[in-house]
Design a protein around this motif. Sequence first.
Motif, mmCIF file in Angstrom:
data_model
loop_
_atom_site.group_PDB
_atom_site.id
_atom_site.type_symbol
_atom_site.label_atom_id
_atom_site.label_comp_id
_atom_site.label_asym_id
_atom_site.label_seq_id
_atom_site.Cartn_x
_atom_site.Cartn_y
_atom_site.Cartn_z
ATOM 1 N N LYS A 1 0.794 -1.235 0.000
ATOM 2 C CA LYS A 1 0.000 0.000 0.000
ATOM 3 C C LYS A 1 0.835 1.298 0.000
ATOM 4 N N THR A 2 0.442 2.201 -0.840
ATOM 5 C CA THR A 2 0.967 3.565 -0.735
ATOM 6 C C THR A 2 -0.224 4.473 -0.496
ATOM 7 N N TYR A 3 -0.151 5.219 0.593
ATOM 8 C CA TYR A 3 -1.286 6.070 0.988
ATOM 9 C C TYR A 3 -1.133 7.458 0.370
ATOM 10 N N GLU A 4 -2.248 7.968 -0.112
ATOM 11 C CA GLU A 4 -2.188 9.255 -0.827
ATOM 12 C C GLU A 4 -2.458 10.449 0.094
ATOM 13 N N PHE A 5 -1.821 10.466 1.277
ATOM 14 C CA PHE A 5 -2.097 11.564 2.218
ATOM 15 C C PHE A 5 -1.734 12.915 1.618
ATOM 16 N N GLN A 6 -2.487 13.924 2.033
ATOM 17 C CA GLN A 6 -2.254 15.251 1.457
ATOM 18 C C GLN A 6 -1.934 16.274 2.537
ATOM 19 N N THR A 7 -2.935 17.142 2.890
ATOM 20 C CA THR A 7 -2.656 18.219 3.855
ATOM 21 C C THR A 7 -2.133 17.669 5.183
ATOM 22 N N ILE A 8 -2.862 16.706 5.700
ATOM 23 C CA ILE A 8 -2.392 16.108 6.952
ATOM 24 C C ILE A 8 -1.556 14.897 6.578
ATOM 25 N N ASN A 9 -0.264 14.980 6.800
ATOM 26 C CA ASN A 9 0.534 13.810 6.458
ATOM 27 C C ASN A 9 1.544 13.427 7.527
ATOM 28 N N ASP A 10 1.379 14.044 8.691
ATOM 29 C CA ASP A 10 2.241 13.666 9.802
ATOM 30 C C ASP A 10 1.698 12.370 10.407
ATOM 31 N N LYS A 11 2.491 11.318 10.366
ATOM 32 C CA LYS A 11 2.027 9.982 10.752
ATOM 33 C C LYS A 11 1.493 9.957 12.185
ATOM 34 N N GLU A 12 2.148 10.726 13.074
ATOM 35 C CA GLU A 12 1.699 10.727 14.470
ATOM 36 C C GLU A 12 0.321 11.352 14.608
ATOM 37 N N GLU A 13 0.173 12.476 13.931
ATOM 38 C CA GLU A 13 -1.131 13.146 13.991
ATOM 39 C C GLU A 13 -2.215 12.254 13.388
ATOM 40 N N GLU B 1 -25.727 11.825 11.561
ATOM 41 C CA GLU B 1 -25.048 11.658 12.865
ATOM 42 C C GLU B 1 -23.559 11.427 12.650
ATOM 43 N N TRP B 2 -23.263 10.583 11.699
ATOM 44 C CA TRP B 2 -21.859 10.269 11.381
ATOM 45 C C TRP B 2 -21.098 11.536 10.982
ATOM 46 N N PHE B 3 -21.758 12.346 10.177
ATOM 47 C CA PHE B 3 -21.068 13.536 9.678
ATOM 48 C C PHE B 3 -20.859 14.558 10.790
ATOM 49 N N ASN B 4 -21.846 14.661 11.676
ATOM 50 C CA ASN B 4 -21.673 15.571 12.805
ATOM 51 C C ASN B 4 -20.509 15.145 13.678
ATOM 52 N N LYS B 5 -20.368 13.852 13.829
ATOM 53 C CA LYS B 5 -19.250 13.365 14.652
ATOM 54 C C LYS B 5 -17.898 13.661 13.982
ATOM 55 N N MET B 6 -17.894 13.587 12.667
ATOM 56 C CA MET B 6 -16.665 13.944 11.952
ATOM 57 C C MET B 6 -16.306 15.396 12.243
ATOM 58 N N LYS B 7 -17.334 16.216 12.317
ATOM 59 C CA LYS B 7 -17.100 17.639 12.593
ATOM 60 C C LYS B 7 -16.550 17.823 14.010
ATOM 61 N N ASP B 8 -17.129 17.029 14.923
ATOM 62 C CA ASP B 8 -16.629 17.100 16.305
ATOM 63 C C ASP B 8 -15.161 16.688 16.350
ATOM 64 N N LEU B 9 -14.869 15.637 15.621
ATOM 65 C CA LEU B 9 -13.487 15.149 15.569
ATOM 66 C C LEU B 9 -12.569 16.238 15.011
ATOM 67 N N ALA B 10 -13.030 16.885 13.947
ATOM 68 C CA ALA B 10 -12.240 17.964 13.340
ATOM 69 C C ALA B 10 -11.958 19.047 14.387
ATOM 70 N N ALA B 11 -13.026 19.471 15.061
ATOM 71 C CA ALA B 11 -12.889 20.550 16.039
ATOM 72 C C ALA B 11 -11.894 20.142 17.130
ATOM 73 N N LEU C 1 -10.590 13.282 4.832
ATOM 74 C CA LEU C 1 -9.629 12.713 3.877
ATOM 75 C C LEU C 1 -8.702 11.718 4.588
ATOM 76 N N VAL C 2 -8.287 12.069 5.788
ATOM 77 C CA VAL C 2 -7.418 11.160 6.537
ATOM 78 C C VAL C 2 -8.139 9.842 6.785
ATOM 79 N N LEU C 3 -9.413 9.934 7.189
ATOM 80 C CA LEU C 3 -10.168 8.710 7.456
ATOM 81 C C LEU C 3 -10.359 7.895 6.180
ATOM 82 N N ARG C 4 -10.562 8.604 5.109
ATOM 83 C CA ARG C 4 -10.762 7.926 3.813
ATOM 84 C C ARG C 4 -9.481 7.213 3.365
ATOM 85 N N ILE C 5 -8.376 7.938 3.433
ATOM 86 C CA ILE C 5 -7.124 7.373 2.902
ATOM 87 C C ILE C 5 -6.606 6.232 3.776
#
Length: 554
Positions: free
Chosen positions: A445-457, A478-488, A515-519
Amino acid sequence: MTNKELADLLLPNVGSDITQYENKYPKRNLKEGAIVTRFAPSPTGFVHMGSLFASFVERKAAKDSDGVFYLRIEDTDQKREVENGVQGIINDLKNFDISIDEGMISETEEIGAYGPYIQSKRKDIYQTFVKYLLESGKAYPCFCSAEEIEDIRLIQEKRKQRIGYYGRYAKCRKLTPEEIKSKVEAGESYIIRLKSMGNFENKVRIHDLIKGDLEFPENDIDVVIMKSDGLPTYHFAHLVDDYLMRTTHVIRGDEWVSSLPLHLQLFQTFGFKLPKYAHVSPIMKEENGSRRKLSKRKDPEAAVSYYHEKGIPVDAVKLYLMTLANSNFEQWYDANKDKTLDDFKFDFKKMSSSGGLFDIEKLMNISKNYISRLSAVKVYEGTINWAKTYDKEFYLLLEQHRDYAISVFNIEREQKKPRKDFGCYSEIKSQTWYMFDELYDKENKTYEFQTINDKEEIAEILSTYINKYYDEVDTKDEWFNKMKDLAAEFGYAREVREYKENPNSYKGHIGDISLVLRIALTTKSMTPDLYDIMQILGKERIFKRYNQFIEGNK
Ligand code: GLU
């Protein structure tokens, strides 16, 4: 010696009663305007794009008019024969769902009342017609050797005259019955020629359904009608077969246009009604700004196997062929998306007389649209059928996980604006592999990370998501709201808009987080809807993949 005696000498044991055949193959009892047409290939074993196109047009014209489409095998040139050549043609037609009403259905079997549908079994019929002509003094034997014919050609070239066996060059025409008799008795080999009554100075007119009105000098060449092996030439077989099989429309490649004056003359010689002709131009291809014929040698897409290998659905190929056949089809289809090819009326007048331009991109586009409108079950069936021959690994997976695969193929499908991911069945694996554990696990696998690409983060985001936010029963909102909470929680804006208004207050926005969750789940930055993907993958897989990622990047 009478013509009859001469005919008996040349073709003993053959009758000359052509009416027996006319009675045996009577006029067809079809409704007014019904088109009877045929596909008449040599048994070369395969059908290429040009002839697939012609047979598609023939099938369509016959069907639209409640007519008959039959398959006749033209094997009078035995040098060109290929083993199992008939079966190859039958298979190619079958694979493209071009059904025949009559004709050959295997190497040896046929259906229909107007057969035999293979020329080598029609020798008696042809010879009866040849004998009939001999008896009426409209044909004669020719004993010229290949060298003599070559000499005639050289003389004609030198004199800048037309090449051919005609007029004063037709020397066997002048043989007396006695001369013929002694040559035959001496065992000299011969062929039979038409005694043309034509005059090259006259003009004949023939209407072609595609090319329009054509004018030619009248035929005056004494063409060969029967070869020394007792089989007819193409021209004579065309006359006999299309007459007796009651063909109304001869639809064939336009390399035969120049033979039209001869064919007209042959039909006139017998007093038979001329069929209608439609000469199909070859499919063209644009290359470096100029046009050339689609070539069996140069273009992979000229072979019908190409479409099977790629897994382009047969119906999509046919839709494309229809756009090549009738210039008005595309517009019609755009306006009638719920209709099928059968609802469209084919029209000879809308065929290009210079040849349709083959455009593989357009074909792929049609295929993409076509596949996007299929149900998930149909996509599954198409893919597994394709994979059975071309990708054993994928085939086994699909077989083992039928319902799961169908739900994967159902992502963003069966809705008003379905997703257009798949141009053909061979592309599906490379677009969906990450949905199948067996393929995902073995992938390097090669992951296509973009803006967030720090492995620890990334690892922290993933573990926070699975420990704190993920709940498999969540609705999409509900899922999308939680994503927003996670972002915040990680300092990213809940909305892209907020971020744009105050870019300095955030590390990024919700899009970066999703995107991080997707990749981390799929390796890809572009996938169909992430919620749908997560729903199908399910908790166990999601946790396993995220945990693996976290572990692997410690
Ligand atoms: N056997 C001929 C060919 O393959 C058929 C032409 C025709 O359809 O009459 O060219």
